[in-house]
Design a protein around this motif. Structure first.
Motif, PDB file in Angstrom:
ATOM      1  N   GLY A   1      56.097   4.524  61.363  1.00 27.55           N
ATOM      2  CA  GLY A   1      55.307   5.572  60.725  1.00 27.55           C
ATOM      3  C   GLY A   1      55.841   6.001  59.380  1.00 27.55           C
ATOM      4  N   LEU A   2      56.429   5.063  58.640  1.00 27.14           N
ATOM      5  CA  LEU A   2      57.056   5.391  57.359  1.00 27.14           C
ATOM      6  C   LEU A   2      56.360   4.735  56.169  1.00 27.14           C
ATOM      7  CD1 LEU A   2      60.775   5.065  58.526  1.00 27.14           C
ATOM      8  CD2 LEU A   2      59.534   7.178  58.059  1.00 27.14           C
ATOM      9  N   LEU A   3      55.113   4.313  56.363  1.00 29.63           N
ATOM     10  CA  LEU A   3      54.360   3.748  55.251  1.00 29.63           C
ATOM     11  C   LEU A   3      53.966   4.840  54.263  1.00 29.63           C
ATOM     12  CD1 LEU A   3      52.048   1.207  57.118  1.00 29.63           C
ATOM     13  CD2 LEU A   3      54.115   0.712  55.799  1.00 29.63           C
TER      14      LEU A   3
ATOM     15  N   ASN B   1      50.245 -12.455  41.161  1.00 26.86           N
ATOM     16  CA  ASN B   1      48.972 -13.132  40.934  1.00 26.86           C
ATOM     17  C   ASN B   1      47.777 -12.200  41.111  1.00 26.86           C
ATOM     18  OD1 ASN B   1      50.150 -15.729  40.473  1.00 26.86           O
ATOM     19  ND2 ASN B   1      50.501 -15.888  42.673  1.00 26.86           N
ATOM     20  N   GLY B   2      48.053 -10.901  41.283  1.00 31.61           N
ATOM     21  CA  GLY B   2      46.976  -9.938  41.420  1.00 31.61           C
ATOM     22  C   GLY B   2      46.392  -9.827  42.815  1.00 31.61           C
ATOM     23  N   VAL B   3      47.004 -10.472  43.790  1.00 27.60           N
ATOM     24  CA  VAL B   3      46.541 -10.411  45.178  1.00 27.60           C
ATOM     25  C   VAL B   3      47.094  -9.149  45.826  1.00 27.60           C
ATOM     26  CG1 VAL B   3      46.550 -11.548  47.449  1.00 27.60           C
ATOM     27  CG2 VAL B   3      46.461 -12.920  45.347  1.00 27.60           C
ATOM     28  N   THR B   4      46.230  -8.331  46.420  1.00 31.27           N
ATOM     29  CA  THR B   4      46.706  -7.119  47.088  1.00 31.27           C
ATOM     30  C   THR B   4      47.318  -7.465  48.443  1.00 31.27           C
ATOM     31  OG1 THR B   4      44.634  -6.663  48.256  1.00 31.27           O
ATOM     32  CG2 THR B   4      44.871  -5.764  46.012  1.00 31.27           C
ATOM     33  N   ARG B   5      48.128  -6.549  48.957  1.00 33.61           N
ATOM     34  CA  ARG B   5      48.711  -6.782  50.277  1.00 33.61           C
ATOM     35  C   ARG B   5      47.610  -6.893  51.342  1.00 33.61           C
ATOM     36  NH1 ARG B   5      53.738  -6.259  52.513  1.00 33.61           N
ATOM     37  NH2 ARG B   5      54.652  -4.852  50.966  1.00 33.61           N
ATOM     38  N   LYS B   6      46.579  -6.085  51.210  1.00 35.34           N
ATOM     39  CA  LYS B   6      45.485  -6.145  52.183  1.00 35.34           C
ATOM     40  C   LYS B   6      44.836  -7.519  52.173  1.00 35.34           C
ATOM     41  CE  LYS B   6      41.346  -3.696  53.733  1.00 35.34           C
ATOM     42  NZ  LYS B   6      40.471  -2.512  53.520  1.00 35.34           N
ATOM     43  N   GLU B   7      44.585  -8.050  50.982  1.00 40.55           N
ATOM     44  CA  GLU B   7      43.997  -9.391  50.872  1.00 40.55           C
ATOM     45  C   GLU B   7      44.935 -10.444  51.451  1.00 40.55           C
ATOM     46  OE1 GLU B   7      41.401  -8.646  46.762  1.00 40.55           O
ATOM     47  OE2 GLU B   7      43.476  -9.375  46.655  1.00 40.55           O
ATOM     48  N   ALA B   8      46.225 -10.299  51.175  1.00 36.11           N
ATOM     49  CA  ALA B   8      47.204 -11.261  51.672  1.00 36.11           C
ATOM     50  C   ALA B   8      47.282 -11.236  53.199  1.00 36.11           C
ATOM     51  CB  ALA B   8      48.573 -10.981  51.065  1.00 36.11           C
TER      52      ALA B   8
ATOM     53  N   ASP C   1      45.290  -2.043  59.571  1.00 40.75           N
ATOM     54  CA  ASP C   1      44.734  -0.708  59.763  1.00 40.75           C
ATOM     55  C   ASP C   1      45.895   0.279  59.786  1.00 40.75           C
ATOM     56  OD1 ASP C   1      43.496   1.622  60.470  1.00 40.75           O
ATOM     57  OD2 ASP C   1      42.605   0.875  62.327  1.00 40.75           O
ATOM     58  N   LEU C   2      46.065   0.990  58.684  1.00 37.19           N
ATOM     59  CA  LEU C   2      47.208   1.885  58.562  1.00 37.19           C
ATOM     60  C   LEU C   2      47.140   3.057  59.533  1.00 37.19           C
ATOM     61  CD1 LEU C   2      47.907   2.040  54.720  1.00 37.19           C
ATOM     62  CD2 LEU C   2      48.689   0.397  56.420  1.00 37.19           C
ATOM     63  N   SER C   3      45.959   3.334  60.071  1.00 39.72           N
ATOM     64  CA  SER C   3      45.837   4.428  61.041  1.00 39.72           C
ATOM     65  C   SER C   3      46.553   4.111  62.349  1.00 39.72           C
ATOM     66  CB  SER C   3      44.364   4.743  61.318  1.00 39.72           C
ATOM     67  OG  SER C   3      43.747   3.694  62.042  1.00 39.72           O
TER      68      SER C   3
ATOM     69  N   LEU D   1      48.574  -0.852  50.859  1.00 43.26           N
ATOM     70  CA  LEU D   1      47.713  -2.031  50.962  1.00 43.26           C
ATOM     71  C   LEU D   1      47.112  -2.461  49.633  1.00 43.26           C
ATOM     72  CD1 LEU D   1      45.825  -1.437  54.337  1.00 43.26           C
ATOM     73  CD2 LEU D   1      47.871  -2.805  53.902  1.00 43.26           C
ATOM     74  N   VAL D   2      47.198  -1.618  48.607  1.00 44.57           N
ATOM     75  CA  VAL D   2      46.643  -1.998  47.299  1.00 44.57           C
ATOM     76  C   VAL D   2      47.721  -2.494  46.341  1.00 44.57           C
ATOM     77  CG1 VAL D   2      44.662  -0.464  47.516  1.00 44.57           C
ATOM     78  CG2 VAL D   2      46.755   0.384  46.435  1.00 44.57           C
TER      79      VAL D   2
END
Length: 414
Positions: free
Chosen positions: A142-144, A155-162, A171-173, A149-150
């Protein structure tokens, strides 16, 4: 009961082939296709060890062996299998595969633990791809932070996309996954990544605690001009300011730091990065660590003074972004006591030492007691293809991990 050295060595060697660079290097960046391939291979080894497996929405690989006493808090073991872009074969993997070997040895010997055991290969410990590591363990605890995720890679790839390309739906929730009290202990084995054990001629060490890191990104802005026509006294040269700050920071740490203090500038970006243009903008990173929080704070304050005074003298604007801040975290005394007792039985005479690098265990400490075992690595080299640990040393470390884990799995607690 002895661990199976041959099996562990085979697993280490096979994993090193995934993302292999050169003769001994490894590149398995977080959430990459190489990372996914490694996760699938290690998942199979977990299942061979009798673990029920899953990959969660944060990219963590988790294996679970049910204990006979369901009400007891679980014992957790693990580390990571992602690597630096120019990394070695043992960082993280020795601990992750060593943890699997611990459970496999229990299975081989018909040991049914009282506590449920979970083995975890944490997602993105290294942080090299998105400039923010220990992602998977922070998700569990719970330390995010906002914007995780953005964050983008080079290369411009977001963590969510990766993560989606990796094969999971983040899902960060769902964070935190564990609450305090649900985990009795977390144990992590890791190569030392330093020269202390080698200097003491000892194969294994028992960790006392982990230094708290501060990661800063400093940006200086001046004004670009022609290198041949702007007089020196009229310049606003961001590179000159940056070089002075870096030099003074180095002198500060060497002069006023303790034996446990380290400071590093590891990345510098220059704009416009041309030989005949005065640098207008320089961005550089600062890494400051110490096991002594009060002393680290004093040095941090002096660093800010250096930045303020230097930028003022060169007519530069500056910003400081805080990327990571963690306090030092100490290993649980009761776990260290078990380790020391088992270490004595093994005749290892392991010294107690601190960790300068941070590990997944640092963040597990916010929800669980933890203990760490270090294994000697040659010349203290890590984050480099030359990283090397003798199999004899790894075997000794994993044997100590096994005997410590066995006692805790069978009911010992603080």
């Amino acid at each position: 009961m002895r661990i199976n050295r041959t099996r562990l060595q085979k697993h280490l060697e096979e994993l090193a082939e995934i993302g292999k660079i050169g003769e001994t290097g490894v590149c398995r960046l977080a959430h990459s296709k190489e990372d996914r391939e490694a996760v699938e291979v290690v998942k199979g080894w977990m299942e061979e060890a009798g673990l029920a497996t899953k990959i969660d929405g944060f990219g963590n690989l988790i294996g679970r062996m049910e204990g006979t006493e369901k009400d007891k808090p679980v014992l957790m073991l693990g580390s990571h299998i992602d690597s630096q872009p120019y990394g070695g074969r043992f960082d993280g993997t020795a601990g992750a595969l060593g943890a699997i070997e611990v459970v496999h040895t229990m299975k081989d010997n018909g040991v049914t633990p009282k506590r449920t055991i979970e083995v975890i290969c944490f997602s993105d410990e290294e942080g090299s791809r998105f400039n923010k590591g220990v992602f998977g363990v922070r998700a569990l605890a719970g330390l995010l932070e906002e914007g995780e995720l953005v964050r983008k890679d080079k290369n411009g790839v977001t963590r969510k996309e990766a993560l989606k390309e990796f094969g999971v739906e983040p899902d960060l929730s769902e964070s935190p996954v564990y609450q305090k009290g649900e985990i009795e202990a977390f144990l992590e084995l890791h190569i030392e990544q330093g020269p202390v054990l080698e200097s003491k001629n000892k194969p294994v060490g028992i960790v006392s605690g982990i230094s708290g890191p501060i990661w800063l990104t400093v940006t200086l802005e001046g004004f670009a001009g022609h290198a041949g026509s702007v007089p020196m006294h009229l310049r606003k040269d961001a590179m000159v300011g940056a070089s002075e700050i870096i030099s003074k920071f180095d002198r500060l740490i060497k002069k006023e730091g303790k034996d446990t203090t380290v400071g590093t500038v590891g990345s510098v970006q220059v704009f416009p990065n041309s030989r005949n243009i005065i640098p207008e903008k320089v961005e550089f990173t600062i890494d400051l660590r110490d096991i002594d929080l009060e002393h680290r704070t004093k040095l941090e304050e002096k660093l800010y003074t250096i930045i303020e005074e230097t930028t003022s003298s060169y007519n530069l604007a500056h910003t400081i972004r805080e990327d990571t801040r963690s306090e030092p975290r100490y290993c649980a005394d009761w776990i260290k006591s078990i380790m020391k007792a088992e270490d004595k039985q093994l005749g290892l005479d392991s010294p107690v030492l601190m960790s300068g690098p941070f590990h997944d265990a640092l963040f597990m400490s916010y929800i669980s007691d933890y203990g760490m075992i270090f294994v000697r690595c040659e010349k203290g080299i890590s984050h480099n293809p030359l990283e090397f640990a003798e199999m004899d040393d790894i075997e000794k470390g994993v044997q100590l991990l096994y005997q410590t884990a066995l006692r805790i799995a069978q009911g010992e607690k603080k």
